[in-house]
Design a protein around this motif. Structure first.
Motif, short mmCIF file in Angstrom:
data_model
loop_
_atom_site.label_atom_id
_atom_site.label_comp_id
_atom_site.label_asym_id
_atom_site.label_seq_id
_atom_site.Cartn_x
_atom_site.Cartn_y
_atom_site.Cartn_z
N ARG A 122 0.82 -1.22 0.00
CA ARG A 122 0.00 0.00 0.00
C ARG A 122 0.85 1.26 0.00
NH1 ARG A 122 -3.65 -0.49 5.12
NH2 ARG A 122 -1.66 -1.22 5.94
N ASN A 123 2.03 1.22 0.63
CA ASN A 123 2.89 2.39 0.77
C ASN A 123 4.18 1.97 1.46
OD1 ASN A 123 2.06 2.16 3.56
ND2 ASN A 123 0.24 3.36 3.04
N LEU B 3 6.04 9.63 -5.52
CA LEU B 3 6.74 9.44 -6.79
C LEU B 3 5.87 9.90 -7.97
CD1 LEU B 3 9.57 7.88 -7.29
CD2 LEU B 3 8.13 6.11 -8.28
N TYR B 4 4.94 10.82 -7.71
CA TYR B 4 4.07 11.37 -8.75
C TYR B 4 3.04 10.37 -9.26
CZ TYR B 4 7.89 14.73 -8.64
OH TYR B 4 8.83 15.64 -8.22
N ALA B 5 2.63 9.45 -8.42
CA ALA B 5 1.57 8.49 -8.73
C ALA B 5 0.49 8.63 -7.66
CB ALA B 5 2.12 7.07 -8.76
N PRO B 6 -0.68 8.02 -7.87
CA PRO B 6 -1.76 8.16 -6.88
C PRO B 6 -1.47 7.41 -5.59
CG PRO B 6 -2.63 7.55 -9.04
CD PRO B 6 -1.15 7.37 -9.10
N PHE B 7 -2.28 7.71 -4.57
CA PHE B 7 -2.20 7.01 -3.30
C PHE B 7 -2.53 5.52 -3.47
CE2 PHE B 7 -3.24 11.36 -1.92
CZ PHE B 7 -2.29 11.54 -0.94
N GLY B 8 -2.06 4.73 -2.53
CA GLY B 8 -2.53 3.35 -2.43
C GLY B 8 -1.60 2.29 -2.95
N ALA C 217 -1.77 -11.30 -1.01
CA ALA C 217 -3.09 -11.94 -0.97
C ALA C 217 -4.20 -10.93 -1.30
CB ALA C 217 -3.34 -12.55 0.40
N GLY C 218 -5.27 -11.45 -1.86
CA GLY C 218 -6.41 -10.60 -2.20
C GLY C 218 -6.29 -10.02 -3.59
N THR C 219 -7.29 -9.28 -3.99
CA THR C 219 -7.29 -8.66 -5.31
C THR C 219 -6.29 -7.50 -5.33
OG1 THR C 219 -9.61 -9.22 -5.64
CG2 THR C 219 -8.70 -7.48 -7.02
N PRO C 220 -5.34 -7.51 -6.25
CA PRO C 220 -4.30 -6.47 -6.23
C PRO C 220 -4.79 -5.14 -6.76
CG PRO C 220 -3.96 -7.95 -8.09
CD PRO C 220 -5.10 -8.54 -7.28
N ASN C 221 -4.05 -4.11 -6.43
CA ASN C 221 -4.35 -2.74 -6.84
C ASN C 221 -3.73 -2.50 -8.22
OD1 ASN C 221 -4.70 -0.01 -7.17
ND2 ASN C 221 -3.65 0.59 -5.29
#
Length: 428
Positions: free
Chosen positions: A105-106, A226-231, A274-278
């Motif tokens: 996530r970060n 890094l100039y990308a969205p959160f998450g 694990a889980g559905t990736p972002n």
């Protein structure tokens, strides 16, 4: 003061297209927002937004479907992993010591993940962001000295005194921007039988990082710096510890086979994803890596160094402004300048600048021990710059601070909420 700025600077155009905005002023007018809070969250590059937009029509499940949209999404996700590996010079020769890219996530998430994998003590400095100070279960904290050289000697003494598995250090201070010699520290850690983790949340957007060349074993950074969205964030590093540890999250995607009495876990990176990736987060982060590479870090460094010098010189010309440093012998820093204004609380400084359409960060920056040792338990003000910053932005900030220092009083505008967290934090 303006004459000094004219003598010391040249016009510097922003390097890349970032999302801009106009903000309202107390007078009812509007002005272009001067963003000096890049170290907290950088604006999204146009290239990044375009890449995410390209994926919207075929957005589908990753690693789960046989349909065309799922295939496109899966390929985009895995290509993002390749792009990140290339961006940081990961070791990818096919051997057991190779690196693996785990999407998180970060930076905070990445460091907590690694904390569950380290088979022994962790040595850290007291100047770390809380994300690199709090997660370690068996930490030994070394108090930094007034110079980098003395600090390194203290680290060597601690690493040599008794075994440690990991040295965890910041690449660039989120309070002052000063850069530690991470390649040298990697060599020292290895000589003492330890590995090294670099918290690159502030370093990765500003300097080229090469894991193979520098000897860094683990690296963590966030997309939103890094100039990308959160998450989205990443942990990149040697797979043996990651494969030996229990999964960070237990669930679908992290397994090879499950029965009612047995679970066979997958190898990394799936083991810890694990889980559905972002998908959008990973793709946006990768697009940012590619955009920065295309611009070139030599050009980025020149751009930011000129602006930082302009800002530093301007602030030094203002009576009552005090610039903060951790180490007197630091030779390099990213575009972060932190300061105080005599007689004006940091929150009041930030509110005054907000009334001029200028955004800064005030507080203790999730680095409370650092501010305490600098004698500033009430915090300070941080101005951080990046690709979208121009010379005129710096001039606006310096002029506003000069006016505030001259007045020495409260701002006239409406009450505003500045900072971020109730303790003046800066999350990773």
């Amino acid at each position: 003061m303006t004459a000094v700025l004219d003598r010391c600077t040249t016009d510097i155009a922003p390097l890349a297209e970032v999302s801009g905005t106009c903000v309202p002023l107390p007078s009812g007018a509007q002005c272009r927002y001067a963003n000096f809070d890049y170290a907290a969250s950088a604006p999204v590059l146009a290239q990044v937004g375009a890449r995410i937009g390209e994926l919207v029509p075929t957005y589908a499940s990753v690693h789960r479907g046989a349909g065309y949209a799922s295939q496109v999404s899966t390929d985009a996700y895995e290509q993002a992993r390749v792009a990140v590996a290339e961006f940081v010079g990961a070791r990818t020769g096919g051997g057991p010591g190779d690196d693996v890219v785990v999407f998180t996530r970060n930076t905070t998430d990445s460091l907590n993940l690694l904390a569950a994998c380290v088979p022994g003590d962790v040595v850290v400095l007291d100047v770390e962001h809380h994300a690199n100070l709090l997660p370690w279960k068996n930490s030994r904290v070394v108090v930094a000295s007034d110079t980098i050289e003395e600090t390194i000697r203290s680290l060597v003494g601690e690493l040599c005194s008794r075994p440690a598995a990991l040295l965890a250090v910041t690449g660039a201070s989120n309070v002052t921007g000063e850069i530690l010699p991470v390649a040298r520290l990697a060599e020292i850690a290895h000589a003492c039988g330890a590995r090294i983790l670099v918290d690159a949340a502030q370093l990765a957007p500003h300097r080229r990082i090469d894991l193979a060349a520098s000897g860094i074993d683990y690296l963590a950074f966030s997309g939103h710096k890094l100039y990308a969205p959160f998450g989205a964030g990443v942990l990149v590093g040697r797979r043996d510890w990651l494969d030996a540890a229990a999964p960070y999250l237990a669930g679908g995607g992290a397994v090879r086979d499950v029965t009612l009495d047995h679970t066979e876990w997958a190898a990394s990176p799936a083991r810890h994803e694990a889980g559905t990736p972002n998908l959008f987060g990973a793709a946006g982060l990768a697009a940012a890596c590619e955009a920065l590479t295309d611009i070139g870090f030599d050009e980025i460094t020149r751009h930011e160094a000129a602006l930082t010098a302009q800002l530093t010189e301007g602030l030094r010309c203002i009576d009552g402004v005090r610039l903060l440093r951790l180490w007197s012998d630091a030779e390099d820093s990213v575009g972060i300048v932190t300061f105080t204004v005599d007689g004006v609380a940091p929150r009041e400084v930030a509110a005054y600048l907000a009334d001029h359409g200028i955004g800064v960060r005030d507080g203790r920056f999730c680095a409370h021990p650092v501010l305490n040792r600098l004698g500033l338990p009430g915090g300070a003000v941080r101005a951080s710059l990046g690709l979208g910053t121009g010379s005129e932005d710096v001039r606006r900030l310096v002029d506003a601070l000069a006016e505030l220092a001259t007045r020495g009083g409260a701002h006239d505008g409406a009450e505003r909420v500045t900072g971020g967290t109730p303790t003046g934090g800066e999350t990773r």
